[in-house]
Scaffold this motif. Structure first.
Motif, PDB file in Angstrom:
ATOM      1  N   HIS A  30      87.662  56.505  10.874  1.00 52.82           N
ATOM      2  CA  HIS A  30      87.917  55.472  12.093  1.00 52.82           C
ATOM      3  C   HIS A  30      87.238  56.711  13.085  1.00 52.82           C
ATOM      4  N   ILE A  31      87.296  56.379  14.137  1.00 55.15           N
ATOM      5  CA  ILE A  31      87.272  56.796  15.654  1.00 55.15           C
ATOM      6  C   ILE A  31      88.755  56.680  16.299  1.00 55.15           C
ATOM      7  N   ASP A  32      89.026  58.030  16.800  1.00 55.98           N
ATOM      8  CA  ASP A  32      90.003  57.786  17.629  1.00 55.98           C
ATOM      9  C   ASP A  32      89.698  58.357  19.279  1.00 55.98           C
ATOM     10  N   ILE A  33      90.180  57.409  19.871  1.00 62.16           N
ATOM     11  CA  ILE A  33      89.671  57.540  21.510  1.00 62.16           C
ATOM     12  C   ILE A  33      90.938  58.060  22.810  1.00 62.16           C
ATOM     13  N   THR A  34      90.979  59.540  23.234  1.00 61.81           N
ATOM     14  CA  THR A  34      92.118  59.543  23.662  1.00 61.81           C
ATOM     15  C   THR A  34      91.839  59.354  24.710  1.00 61.81           C
ATOM     16  N   PHE A  35      92.377  58.252  25.921  1.00 64.34           N
ATOM     17  CA  PHE A  35      92.049  58.059  26.488  1.00 64.34           C
ATOM     18  C   PHE A  35      93.530  58.916  27.820  1.00 64.34           C
ATOM     19  N   VAL A  36      93.242  59.521  29.406  1.00 59.69           N
ATOM     20  CA  VAL A  36      93.826  60.041  29.718  1.00 59.69           C
ATOM     21  C   VAL A  36      95.453  59.513  30.203  1.00 59.69           C
ATOM     22  N   HIS A  37      95.004  58.049  30.414  1.00 59.20           N
ATOM     23  CA  HIS A  37      96.425  57.184  30.325  1.00 59.20           C
ATOM     24  C   HIS A  37      96.586  56.065  29.310  1.00 59.20           C
ATOM     25  N   GLU A  38      98.241  55.578  28.463  1.00 53.97           N
ATOM     26  CA  GLU A  38      98.805  54.560  27.861  1.00 53.97           C
ATOM     27  C   GLU A  38      97.919  53.310  27.943  1.00 53.97           C
ATOM     28  N   ALA A  39      97.685  53.077  28.989  1.00 54.77           N
ATOM     29  CA  ALA A  39      98.065  51.740  29.897  1.00 54.77           C
ATOM     30  C   ALA A  39      96.009  51.876  29.662  1.00 54.77           C
ATOM     31  N   GLU A  40      95.095  53.049  29.366  1.00 55.44           N
ATOM     32  CA  GLU A  40      94.004  52.727  29.060  1.00 55.44           C
ATOM     33  C   GLU A  40      93.913  51.944  28.043  1.00 55.44           C
ATOM     34  N   ALA A  41      94.488  52.758  27.138  1.00 51.15           N
ATOM     35  CA  ALA A  41      94.472  53.141  25.765  1.00 51.15           C
ATOM     36  C   ALA A  41      94.201  50.774  25.091  1.00 51.15           C
ATOM     37  N   LEU A  42      95.509  50.510  25.867  1.00 52.16           N
ATOM     38  CA  LEU A  42      96.199  49.548  24.878  1.00 52.16           C
ATOM     39  C   LEU A  42      95.172  48.120  25.870  1.00 52.16           C
ATOM     40  N   GLN A  43      94.520  48.667  27.521  1.00 52.81           N
ATOM     41  CA  GLN A  43      93.461  47.598  27.864  1.00 52.81           C
ATOM     42  C   GLN A  43      91.783  47.456  27.078  1.00 52.81           C
ATOM     43  N   PHE A  44      91.740  48.925  26.274  1.00 53.22           N
ATOM     44  CA  PHE A  44      90.005  48.921  25.924  1.00 53.22           C
ATOM     45  C   PHE A  44      90.694  47.841  24.354  1.00 53.22           C
ATOM     46  N   ALA A  45      91.509  48.122  23.742  1.00 49.35           N
ATOM     47  CA  ALA A  45      92.374  47.749  22.388  1.00 49.35           C
ATOM     48  C   ALA A  45      92.561  45.759  23.003  1.00 49.35           C
ATOM     49  N   SER A  46      93.072  45.745  24.146  1.00 46.00           N
ATOM     50  CA  SER A  46      93.214  44.755  24.189  1.00 46.00           C
ATOM     51  C   SER A  46      91.530  43.303  24.123  1.00 46.00           C
ATOM     52  N   THR A  53      93.588  50.241  16.793  1.00 41.47           N
ATOM     53  CA  THR A  53      95.567  50.049  16.833  1.00 41.47           C
ATOM     54  C   THR A  53      95.650  51.268  18.119  1.00 41.47           C
ATOM     55  N   VAL A  54      96.869  50.803  18.821  1.00 39.38           N
ATOM     56  CA  VAL A  54      97.030  51.814  19.390  1.00 39.38           C
ATOM     57  C   VAL A  54      98.617  52.630  19.057  1.00 39.38           C
ATOM     58  N   THR A  55      98.365  54.508  19.561  1.00 35.99           N
ATOM     59  CA  THR A  55      99.572  54.494  19.369  1.00 35.99           C
ATOM     60  C   THR A  55      99.659  55.838  20.943  1.00 35.99           C
ATOM     61  N   GLY A  56     100.313  54.883  21.573  1.00 38.13           N
ATOM     62  CA  GLY A  56     100.195  56.469  22.298  1.00 38.13           C
ATOM     63  C   GLY A  56      99.155  56.002  23.261  1.00 38.13           C
ATOM     64  N   ARG A  57      98.620  57.039  23.725  1.00 37.75           N
ATOM     65  CA  ARG A  57      97.388  56.873  24.533  1.00 37.75           C
ATOM     66  C   ARG A  57      95.875  57.207  23.450  1.00 37.75           C
ATOM     67  N   VAL A  58      96.523  56.999  22.439  1.00 35.82           N
ATOM     68  CA  VAL A  58      95.557  57.139  20.987  1.00 35.82           C
ATOM     69  C   VAL A  58      94.689  55.852  20.551  1.00 35.82           C
ATOM     70  N   ALA A  59      93.526  55.369  21.331  1.00 38.85           N
ATOM     71  CA  ALA A  59      93.417  53.772  20.270  1.00 38.85           C
ATOM     72  C   ALA A  59      91.946  54.234  18.766  1.00 38.85           C
ATOM     73  N   ASN A  60      92.684  53.921  17.953  1.00 38.20           N
ATOM     74  CA  ASN A  60      92.014  54.186  16.034  1.00 38.20           C
ATOM     75  C   ASN A  60      91.067  53.295  16.293  1.00 38.20           C
TER      76      ASN A  60
END
Length: 106
Positions: A30-46, A53-60
């Motif tokens: 997998h590739i883990d992308i750590t964003f500065v803000h959790e909202a960005e991780a959620l936006q990226f995933a959507s 999958t998103v856990t906190g600021r990390v999109a997996n």
């Protein structure tokens, strides 16, 4: 380091093999992308068409065979104003594989 691995659940053998064979059989890179803000991780995933999958600021981002995942992901990140802190390619640990094997046997 050992060359042969046994996984047991409730006293029953559920998997065995060489460490290399077990890793090849069950690994899910997998590739883990750590964003500065959790909202960005959620936006990226959507917005992403890959399995994320998103856990906190990390999109997996789950890597699957036959897909140019890294290229797609980088192009997707470049299109939006995401603040990315870190991108890391990772493989499952032996502990992760153990949990996957034991859960699948349930």
């Amino acid at each position: 380091m050992t060359e042969h691995v046994l996984f047991m659940k409730d006293g029953q053998l559920v998997e065995q093999g060489s460490l290399v064979d077990i890793q090849q059989k069950y690994d899910a890179p997998h590739i883990d992308i750590t964003f500065v803000h959790e909202a960005e991780a959620l936006q990226f995933a959507s917005q992403c068409t890959l399995h994320v999958t998103v856990t906190g600021r990390v999109a997996n981002v789950h890597v699957t065979d036959g897909k140019p995942t890294m290229q797609y992901m980088m192009a997707h990140l470049a299109k939006a104003p995401f603040d990315v802190e870190k991108i890391a390619y990772a493989k499952m640990t032996l502990e992760d594989i153990f949990v996957k094997v034991v859960q699948q046997d349930a």
